[in-house]
Design a protein around this motif. Structure first.
Motif, PDB file in Angstrom:
ATOM      1  N   ILE A  43       0.874  -1.256  -0.031  1.00 35.52           N
ATOM      2  CA  ILE A  43      -0.031  -0.061   0.060  1.00 35.52           C
ATOM      3  C   ILE A  43       0.834   1.345   0.022  1.00 35.52           C
ATOM      4  CG2 ILE A  43      -1.956   1.311   1.144  1.00 35.52           C
ATOM      5  CD1 ILE A  43      -2.747  -1.377   2.446  1.00 35.52           C
ATOM      6  N   GLY A  44       0.643   1.941  -1.124  1.00 38.35           N
ATOM      7  CA  GLY A  44       1.429   3.264  -1.046  1.00 38.35           C
ATOM      8  C   GLY A  44       0.580   4.472  -0.724  1.00 38.35           C
ATOM      9  N   GLU A  45       0.961   5.542  -1.236  1.00 36.16           N
ATOM     10  CA  GLU A  45       0.500   7.019  -0.803  1.00 36.16           C
ATOM     11  C   GLU A  45      -0.669   7.149  -1.674  1.00 36.16           C
ATOM     12  OE1 GLU A  45       3.502   9.526   0.400  1.00 36.16           O
ATOM     13  OE2 GLU A  45       2.409  11.298  -0.736  1.00 36.16           O
ATOM     14  N   ALA A  46      -0.269   7.506  -2.861  1.00 31.44           N
ATOM     15  CA  ALA A  46      -1.079   8.077  -4.065  1.00 31.44           C
ATOM     16  C   ALA A  46      -0.555   8.120  -5.340  1.00 31.44           C
ATOM     17  CB  ALA A  46      -1.773   9.401  -3.625  1.00 31.44           C
ATOM     18  N   ILE A  56      -2.856   2.471 -13.390  1.00 29.90           N
ATOM     19  CA  ILE A  56      -2.177   1.502 -12.526  1.00 29.90           C
ATOM     20  C   ILE A  56      -1.212   1.888 -11.704  1.00 29.90           C
ATOM     21  CG2 ILE A  56      -0.679  -0.668 -12.733  1.00 29.90           C
ATOM     22  CD1 ILE A  56      -1.575  -0.680 -15.960  1.00 29.90           C
ATOM     23  N   PRO A  57      -1.343   1.393 -10.356  1.00 38.61           N
ATOM     24  CA  PRO A  57      -0.416   1.946  -9.411  1.00 38.61           C
ATOM     25  C   PRO A  57       1.088   1.563  -9.910  1.00 38.61           C
ATOM     26  CG  PRO A  57      -1.698   0.241  -8.404  1.00 38.61           C
ATOM     27  CD  PRO A  57      -2.119   0.378  -9.750  1.00 38.61           C
ATOM     28  N   PHE A  58       1.953   2.229  -9.353  1.00 33.29           N
ATOM     29  CA  PHE A  58       3.458   2.199  -9.127  1.00 33.29           C
ATOM     30  C   PHE A  58       3.868   1.963 -10.746  1.00 33.29           C
ATOM     31  CE2 PHE A  58       2.547   1.907  -4.888  1.00 33.29           C
ATOM     32  CZ  PHE A  58       3.464   2.593  -4.414  1.00 33.29           C
ATOM     33  N   VAL A  59       3.724   2.720 -11.808  1.00 36.50           N
ATOM     34  CA  VAL A  59       4.191   2.222 -13.034  1.00 36.50           C
ATOM     35  C   VAL A  59       5.197   3.515 -13.246  1.00 36.50           C
ATOM     36  CG1 VAL A  59       2.300   0.896 -13.902  1.00 36.50           C
ATOM     37  CG2 VAL A  59       1.983   3.417 -13.884  1.00 36.50           C
ATOM     38  N   SER A  61       8.541   6.166 -12.158  1.00 33.72           N
ATOM     39  CA  SER A  61       9.922   5.941 -11.660  1.00 33.72           C
ATOM     40  C   SER A  61      10.093   5.335 -10.291  1.00 33.72           C
ATOM     41  CB  SER A  61      10.750   7.264 -11.519  1.00 33.72           C
ATOM     42  OG  SER A  61       9.891   8.276 -10.885  1.00 33.72           O
ATOM     43  N   THR A  62       9.286   5.531  -9.547  1.00 35.84           N
ATOM     44  CA  THR A  62       8.965   4.960  -8.135  1.00 35.84           C
ATOM     45  C   THR A  62       8.631   3.608  -8.230  1.00 35.84           C
ATOM     46  OG1 THR A  62       8.445   7.125  -7.152  1.00 35.84           O
ATOM     47  CG2 THR A  62       8.109   5.067  -5.789  1.00 35.84           C
ATOM     48  N   GLY A  63       7.677   3.287  -9.143  1.00 36.60           N
ATOM     49  CA  GLY A  63       7.351   1.938  -9.417  1.00 36.60           C
ATOM     50  C   GLY A  63       8.599   0.956 -10.037  1.00 36.60           C
ATOM     51  N   THR A  83      -1.762  -1.387  -4.341  1.00 38.50           N
ATOM     52  CA  THR A  83      -2.685  -0.208  -4.307  1.00 38.50           C
ATOM     53  C   THR A  83      -2.086   0.773  -3.541  1.00 38.50           C
ATOM     54  OG1 THR A  83      -5.069   0.393  -4.026  1.00 38.50           O
ATOM     55  CG2 THR A  83      -4.114  -0.980  -2.311  1.00 38.50           C
ATOM     56  N   ASN A  84      -3.083   1.994  -3.313  1.00 41.88           N
ATOM     57  CA  ASN A  84      -2.570   3.049  -2.472  1.00 41.88           C
ATOM     58  C   ASN A  84      -3.853   3.503  -1.598  1.00 41.88           C
ATOM     59  OD1 ASN A  84      -0.141   4.013  -3.867  1.00 41.88           O
ATOM     60  ND2 ASN A  84      -1.384   4.264  -5.558  1.00 41.88           N
ATOM     61  N   ILE A  85      -3.431   4.428  -0.610  1.00 41.31           N
ATOM     62  CA  ILE A  85      -4.325   4.926   0.371  1.00 41.31           C
ATOM     63  C   ILE A  85      -5.364   5.822  -0.362  1.00 41.31           C
ATOM     64  CG2 ILE A  85      -3.305   4.424   2.585  1.00 41.31           C
ATOM     65  CD1 ILE A  85      -2.286   7.270   2.663  1.00 41.31           C
TER      66      ILE A  85
HETATM   67  N1  URA Z   1       2.917   5.454  -7.389  1.00 35.51           N
HETATM   68  C1  URA Z   1       1.946   5.269  -6.638  1.00 35.51           C
HETATM   69  O1  URA Z   1       1.150   4.416  -7.101  1.00 35.51           O
HETATM   70  N2  URA Z   1       1.991   5.233  -5.250  1.00 35.51           N
HETATM   71  C2  URA Z   1       2.818   5.862  -4.610  1.00 35.51           C
HETATM   72  O2  URA Z   1       2.915   5.942  -3.489  1.00 35.51           O
HETATM   73  C3  URA Z   1       3.992   6.531  -5.344  1.00 35.51           C
HETATM   74  C4  URA Z   1       3.827   6.355  -6.891  1.00 35.51           C
END
Ligand code: URA
Length: 193
Positions: A43-46, A56-59, A61-63, A83-85
């Motif tokens: 679970i990430g932030e947003a 799609i989450p985390f796709v 540079s952080t992903g 997912t994210n909060i």
């Molecule tokens: N991408 C996401 O989906 N969540 C994060 O917290 C950071 C990047």
């Protein structure tokens, strides 16, 4: 109904959500992706810019940092659930506000209730503090914390630093990698129980 069907149904509801102002300024709701039967949920932030574009989450540079970490522990992105909060991108990637996190929380709770992961890995302080408002990531990262949530019952959290924080600080990166390396053993222990 299978977990996959339940998540598809829930995704439709979340996509129609306008409980907070974030939805007005983003392109789409980023519900979550991965294995509906996952043993482990991240679970990430947003969502950021790329996530908002692709849904799609985390796709972004952080992903990519997360993908490298999955590779390092020989876990495939498709095996876990991400997912994210907050499901909508905050403008200019600002931090989500407490009221935005609060409005989005019931959706996350429903996702957790469907997937019933053995372990929830919270990425960064926002995800951690949405479960444990007073916890400090510097103190609790890398430890399993068992909590009770009224609608969910017992949940096992494994808080770690956020991959974006790991990217900008060498010490945080080392802690992030160290904690990530513990994940396979946690899953193994949980399987044996
Ligand atoms: N991408 C996401 O989906 N969540 C994060 O917290 C950071 C990047």
């Amino acid at each position: 109904m299978t977990n996959s069907e339940k998540l598809i149904q829930l995704n439709k509801q979340v996509s129609a959500c306008s409980k907070c102002a974030l939805r007005k300024n983003c392109s789409r709701v980023v519900f979550g992706s991965g294995n509906p039967e996952a043993q482990i949920m991240f679970i990430g932030e947003a969502p950021g810019k790329k996530e908002d574009e692709l849904g799609i989450p985390f796709v972004g540079s952080t992903g990519r940092i997360l993908d490298k970490m999955f590779e390092s522990i020989r876990i495939k992105r498709e095996e876990v659930y991400l997912t994210n909060i907050c499901k909508c991108r905050p403008p200019e990637n600002r931090d989500p506000l407490p009221e935005e996190i609060q409005e989005c929380w019931p959706w996350l709770e429903k996702q957790i209730a469907i997937i019933k992961p053995k372990i929830i890995v919270t990425l960064g302080k926002y995800a951690l503090n949405s479960f444990l408002p007073k916890a400090k990531i510097s103190e609790v990262h890398g430890k399993i914390i068992t909590i009770n949530i009224p609608k969910l019952g017992e949940v096992k959290l494994f808080p770690i630093h956020h991959p974006a924080a790991a990217r900008i600080n060498r010490k945080t990166r080392a802690l992030f990698e160290e904690d990530f390396a513990k994940i396979p053993a946690l899953l193994k222990n949980k399987k044996e129980q």
